[in-house]
Design a protein around this motif. Structure first.
Motif, mmCIF file in Angstrom:
data_model
loop_
_atom_site.group_PDB
_atom_site.id
_atom_site.type_symbol
_atom_site.label_atom_id
_atom_site.label_comp_id
_atom_site.label_asym_id
_atom_site.label_seq_id
_atom_site.Cartn_x
_atom_site.Cartn_y
_atom_site.Cartn_z
ATOM 1 N N ASN A 122 -14.556 -2.238 -1.656
ATOM 2 C CA ASN A 122 -16.223 -1.246 -0.992
ATOM 3 C C ASN A 122 -16.022 -0.142 -1.637
ATOM 4 O OD1 ASN A 122 -15.043 -2.649 1.756
ATOM 5 N ND2 ASN A 122 -12.889 -1.011 1.394
ATOM 6 N N LEU A 138 -8.790 7.820 -4.945
ATOM 7 C CA LEU A 138 -9.766 6.787 -4.851
ATOM 8 C C LEU A 138 -10.663 4.860 -4.674
ATOM 9 C CD1 LEU A 138 -12.963 9.538 -6.367
ATOM 10 C CD2 LEU A 138 -12.324 9.006 -3.698
ATOM 11 N N LEU A 139 -10.040 4.789 -6.345
ATOM 12 C CA LEU A 139 -10.260 3.421 -6.937
ATOM 13 C C LEU A 139 -9.271 2.288 -5.897
ATOM 14 C CD1 LEU A 139 -10.958 3.499 -10.524
ATOM 15 C CD2 LEU A 139 -12.052 2.984 -8.606
ATOM 16 N N ARG A 179 0.787 -1.480 0.001
ATOM 17 C CA ARG A 179 0.235 -0.482 -0.112
ATOM 18 C C ARG A 179 0.859 1.379 0.266
ATOM 19 N NH1 ARG A 179 -3.087 -0.839 5.649
ATOM 20 N NH2 ARG A 179 -3.600 1.034 4.692
ATOM 21 N N VAL A 180 2.213 1.442 0.483
ATOM 22 C CA VAL A 180 3.158 2.419 0.766
ATOM 23 C C VAL A 180 3.864 2.724 -0.554
ATOM 24 C CG1 VAL A 180 4.700 3.258 1.870
ATOM 25 C CG2 VAL A 180 2.985 2.074 3.794
ATOM 26 N N LYS A 191 -6.973 3.096 -3.133
ATOM 27 C CA LYS A 191 -6.650 3.613 -1.741
ATOM 28 C C LYS A 191 -7.588 4.341 -0.904
ATOM 29 C CE LYS A 191 -2.543 3.928 -1.047
ATOM 30 N NZ LYS A 191 -1.853 3.606 0.220
ATOM 31 N N GLU A 192 -9.039 4.723 -1.852
ATOM 32 C CA GLU A 192 -9.851 5.210 -1.270
ATOM 33 C C GLU A 192 -9.708 5.707 -0.537
ATOM 34 O OE1 GLU A 192 -11.893 1.763 0.972
ATOM 35 O OE2 GLU A 192 -11.798 0.377 -0.324
ATOM 36 N N ILE A 252 -17.701 3.436 -3.099
ATOM 37 C CA ILE A 252 -16.313 4.981 -2.909
ATOM 38 C C ILE A 252 -17.326 6.029 -1.907
ATOM 39 C CG2 ILE A 252 -15.408 6.606 -3.887
ATOM 40 C CD1 ILE A 252 -14.076 4.477 -5.639
ATOM 41 N N ILE A 254 2.500 1.560 -3.213
ATOM 42 C CA ILE A 254 1.326 2.686 -4.400
ATOM 43 C C ILE A 254 1.446 3.853 -4.660
ATOM 44 C CG2 ILE A 254 -1.421 2.710 -5.029
ATOM 45 C CD1 ILE A 254 -1.476 -0.027 -4.277
ATOM 46 N N SER A 255 1.531 5.091 -3.106
ATOM 47 C CA SER A 255 1.155 5.578 -2.783
ATOM 48 C C SER A 255 2.383 6.946 -3.237
ATOM 49 C CB SER A 255 0.948 6.172 -1.201
ATOM 50 O OG SER A 255 0.183 5.690 -0.617
ATOM 51 N N GLN A 307 -9.136 10.651 -0.839
ATOM 52 C CA GLN A 307 -10.094 11.793 -1.402
ATOM 53 C C GLN A 307 -9.006 12.510 -1.409
ATOM 54 O OE1 GLN A 307 -14.027 12.843 0.488
ATOM 55 N NE2 GLN A 307 -13.383 13.732 -0.308
ATOM 56 N N ILE A 320 -19.133 3.032 -8.853
ATOM 57 C CA ILE A 320 -18.033 1.776 -9.126
ATOM 58 C C ILE A 320 -17.362 1.566 -7.631
ATOM 59 C CG2 ILE A 320 -15.490 1.710 -10.226
ATOM 60 C CD1 ILE A 320 -16.612 3.642 -12.388
ATOM 61 N N LYS A 321 -16.451 0.250 -7.497
ATOM 62 C CA LYS A 321 -16.175 -0.067 -6.504
ATOM 63 C C LYS A 321 -14.579 0.340 -6.725
ATOM 64 C CE LYS A 321 -20.016 -2.849 -4.864
ATOM 65 N NZ LYS A 321 -20.374 -3.864 -4.638
ATOM 66 N N SER A 322 -13.925 0.536 -5.400
ATOM 67 C CA SER A 322 -12.742 0.274 -5.183
ATOM 68 C C SER A 322 -12.354 -0.773 -5.667
ATOM 69 C CB SER A 322 -12.022 0.697 -3.367
ATOM 70 O OG SER A 322 -12.191 0.047 -2.828
ATOM 71 N N VAL A 323 -10.536 -0.550 -5.459
ATOM 72 C CA VAL A 323 -9.976 -2.778 -5.439
ATOM 73 C C VAL A 323 -10.135 -3.336 -4.214
ATOM 74 C CG1 VAL A 323 -8.295 -1.704 -7.447
ATOM 75 C CG2 VAL A 323 -7.497 -1.698 -4.259
ATOM 76 N N ASN A 324 -10.538 -2.855 -3.529
ATOM 77 C CA ASN A 324 -10.728 -3.623 -2.345
ATOM 78 C C ASN A 324 -12.215 -3.650 -2.642
ATOM 79 O OD1 ASN A 324 -8.087 -3.480 -1.729
ATOM 80 N ND2 ASN A 324 -8.597 -1.488 -0.044
ATOM 81 N N ILE A 361 -5.174 11.241 -10.486
ATOM 82 C CA ILE A 361 -5.214 11.198 -9.502
ATOM 83 C C ILE A 361 -5.885 11.436 -8.814
ATOM 84 C CG2 ILE A 361 -4.734 13.749 -8.772
ATOM 85 C CD1 ILE A 361 -2.603 10.582 -7.284
ATOM 86 N N ILE A 386 -17.419 9.738 -1.208
ATOM 87 C CA ILE A 386 -16.823 10.784 -0.856
ATOM 88 C C ILE A 386 -17.292 11.816 -0.250
ATOM 89 C CG2 ILE A 386 -16.322 12.600 -2.294
ATOM 90 C CD1 ILE A 386 -16.067 10.484 -5.291
ATOM 91 N N SER A 416 3.773 9.352 2.134
ATOM 92 C CA SER A 416 4.259 8.601 1.087
ATOM 93 C C SER A 416 4.097 9.021 0.081
ATOM 94 C CB SER A 416 3.135 7.085 0.983
ATOM 95 O OG SER A 416 3.350 6.187 2.665
ATOM 96 N N PHE A 417 2.768 9.535 -0.117
ATOM 97 C CA PHE A 417 2.863 10.811 -1.964
ATOM 98 C C PHE A 417 3.814 11.326 -1.408
ATOM 99 C CE2 PHE A 417 1.070 13.966 -5.091
ATOM 100 C CZ PHE A 417 0.459 13.075 -5.542
ATOM 101 N N ILE A 447 -17.858 7.969 -11.460
ATOM 102 C CA ILE A 447 -17.813 6.371 -10.375
ATOM 103 C C ILE A 447 -19.343 6.823 -9.498
ATOM 104 C CG2 ILE A 447 -16.447 6.860 -7.930
ATOM 105 C CD1 ILE A 447 -13.744 7.612 -9.003
ATOM 106 N N TRP A 477 -0.873 7.813 4.312
ATOM 107 C CA TRP A 477 -0.797 7.881 2.448
ATOM 108 C C TRP A 477 0.035 9.568 2.401
ATOM 109 C CZ3 TRP A 477 -3.110 10.129 -1.379
ATOM 110 C CH2 TRP A 477 -3.835 10.659 -0.950
ATOM 111 N N LEU A 492 2.903 6.767 -7.191
ATOM 112 C CA LEU A 492 1.123 7.744 -7.194
ATOM 113 C C LEU A 492 1.729 8.925 -7.423
ATOM 114 C CD1 LEU A 492 -1.915 6.942 -5.855
ATOM 115 C CD2 LEU A 492 -1.628 6.858 -8.023
#
Lengths: 136, 152
Positions: free
Chosen positions: A68, B22-23, A2-3, B25-26, A70, A5-6, B28, A62-66, B17, A72, B61-62, A57, B58, A9
């Motif tokens: 869930n 959202l997709l 997970r770290v 990391k869920e 979404i 991915i961030s 904002q 649309i759901k997240s990769v996990n 981004i 907002i 990390s970003f 979304i 996160w 990005l």
């Protein structure tokens, strides 16, 4: 994972900001002096992409990769903070010629200048924390 | 002067981004909360910094990714023209230090920076972000027309 991915990005976002020259002080001055459309084009097309993505979304749930749904959260309106904080931020944006992402990119590009802006920003956040009760 | 990447390519890439955050990391999109996380380690008992900081890890990390992007690009020659690099002189330290102070204070008071308000907030058509973005520009215009001519 997970770290990572961030971090990736951030790396991609930062690279696009560098290649589009949005990280440079001169570009920010050009924007505030209305000398070039570049920064406005960047901002408007980024926001347009965001608006369309969020609508898609929401519409297609649309759901997240996990897996869930979404959710907002709305940005809370805070007249005093939005107006006064916004103007303070704008002054800093112009003086330093960077907003928050370019601030961190500058740490990598030119560590002396980057660390000066970063130290200032961290001090600014600490001052806000110390005045938090009085300001809100 | 045209940059390496034109706005009509770079802008949509930057906007991606939002769905990616959202997709994958869920989350904002936002960046300035990374500074709140760092503050929470320095002043753990302060009311503002005592919060559920793990939600914002996160962002730390970003920003490490952002710093890496800067470091990597220094390995490539001539990413920017010299005219763009002139201002990055340590003799202008006060400009960057004061600018940084205003960025940190203002972003947290406003509840976000260009990332959280201009990109994420405007994409969700939030009134709070419209107000804030207008004020970002008012502040920026004041500084560009009135303050910078005094400083430089």
């Amino acid at each position: 994972m997970r770290v990572i991915i961030s971090i990736v990005l951030g790396l991609l976002f930062g690279t696009v900001l560098i290649l589009s020259e949005a990280v440079y002080w001169q570009r920010i001055q050009e924007m505030f002096h209305f000398k070039s459309f570049h920064m406005y084009g960047l901002l408007f097309s980024a926001i347009a992409t965001g608006v369309i993505s969020i609508q898609l979304i929401k519409r297609f749930k649309i759901k997240s990769v996990n897996g869930n749904l979404i959710v907002i959260k709305p940005k809370k309106l805070n007249w005093k903070g939005n107006i006064i904080g916004g103007m303070f931020f704008g002054i800093g944006w112009s003086l330093a010629g960077a907003c928050t992402a370019p601030l961190f990119i500058t740490v990598g590009l030119n560590w002396q200048i980057g660390l000066i802006i970063f130290t200032g920003a961290l001090l600014g956040v600490i001052i806000y924390g110390l005045l938090y009760k009085k300001l809100n | 002067m045209e940059p390496k990447l034109a706005w009509y390519f770079a802008g949509p890439l930057l906007g991606l981004i939002i769905p990616l955050g959202l997709l994958l990391k869920e989350k904002q999109f936002g960046i300035s909360s990374s500074l709140r996380v760092i503050g929470s380690f320095l002043l753990p008992t302060n009311e503002y910094f005592k919060y559920e900081r793990s939600n914002d890890y996160w962002q730390v990390s970003f920003v490490i990714g952002l710093i890496l992007a800067g470091l990597i690009s220094t390995q490539f020659e001539s990413l920017a023209t010299s005219e763009y690099l002139e201002v990055y002189n340590t003799s202008n330290w006060y400009l960057f230090l004061i600018g940084g102070l205003f960025i940190g204070f203002g972003a947290r008071y406003a509840g976000g920076c260009t990332a959280g308000h201009c990109i994420m907030g405007l994409s969700q058509l939030s009134l709070s972000s419209f107000v804030t973005t207008i004020c970002f520009f008012i502040g920026g215009l004041i500084a560009s027309y009135l303050l910078i001519p005094i400083f430089i």
